[in-house]
Design a protein around this motif. Structure first.
Motif, short mmCIF file in Angstrom:
data_model
loop_
_atom_site.label_atom_id
_atom_site.label_comp_id
_atom_site.label_asym_id
_atom_site.label_seq_id
_atom_site.Cartn_x
_atom_site.Cartn_y
_atom_site.Cartn_z
N GLU A 120 42.52 81.56 44.38
CA GLU A 120 42.39 80.17 44.81
C GLU A 120 42.30 79.32 43.55
O GLU A 120 41.57 79.66 42.61
N ILE A 121 43.05 78.22 43.53
CA ILE A 121 43.08 77.35 42.35
C ILE A 121 42.81 75.92 42.78
O ILE A 121 43.39 75.43 43.76
N ILE A 122 41.96 75.24 42.01
CA ILE A 122 41.57 73.84 42.25
C ILE A 122 41.86 73.08 40.97
O ILE A 122 41.46 73.51 39.89
N VAL A 123 42.57 71.96 41.07
CA VAL A 123 42.87 71.17 39.87
C VAL A 123 42.48 69.71 40.04
O VAL A 123 42.42 69.20 41.16
N THR A 124 42.24 69.07 38.92
CA THR A 124 42.00 67.64 38.82
C THR A 124 42.99 67.12 37.78
O THR A 124 43.14 67.73 36.71
N ALA A 125 43.67 66.01 38.08
CA ALA A 125 44.71 65.50 37.19
C ALA A 125 44.72 63.98 37.15
O ALA A 125 44.22 63.33 38.07
N VAL A 126 45.33 63.44 36.13
CA VAL A 126 45.54 62.00 35.99
C VAL A 126 46.79 61.63 36.79
O VAL A 126 47.77 62.37 36.81
N VAL A 127 46.74 60.48 37.43
CA VAL A 127 47.88 59.97 38.18
C VAL A 127 48.64 58.99 37.29
O VAL A 127 48.04 58.25 36.51
N GLY A 128 49.98 58.99 37.42
CA GLY A 128 50.78 58.03 36.68
C GLY A 128 51.39 58.58 35.43
O GLY A 128 51.21 59.68 35.03
#
Length: 115
Positions: A107-115
């Protein structure tokens, strides 16, 4: 402040965008597949959700990787290493955890910048 929910249901959303950041729910592959196949499927889902949010893997800030058995760590990493954006590797941590069903390997969870 606006909040955008992507593929939202009664229990959870697959992604939430707020203040220029996209937060993905934990992504899992098809039950019963091996760790290599599940990791490949999970990362394709991450790509798809990031695109829906207006982002991509080069903008990932953090990644949490859970494996049901650390014996699958090398198989998961082999897929990850071929997928991760070169020169843009996120902060990442990996742990062993009992997942929602014994058929899930990764299971993988990510947080990223938009744009």
């Amino acid at each position: 402040m606006s909040i955008e929910r992507i593929e939202s249901g009664d229990r959870m959303s697959q992604a939430v965008v707020h203040n220029g950041i996209v937060y993905l729910a934990g992504q899992v592959g098809a039950p019963g597949q091996d760790a290599t196949a599940q990791t490949t499927e999970v990362l394709a889902q991450v790509d798809r959700l990031l695109a829906l949010a207006g982002s991509d893997k080069s903008k990932i800030l953090t990644a949490q990787v859970w494996v049901a058995d650390m014996a699958d760590f090398a198989a998961m990493n082999a897929v990850w290493d071929g997928w991760v954006s070169k020169g843009n590797a996120p902060a990442r941590w990996t742990g062993e955890a009992k997942l929602a069903t014994s058929d899930y390997k990764v299971e993988i969870i990510v947080t990223a910048v938009v744009g």
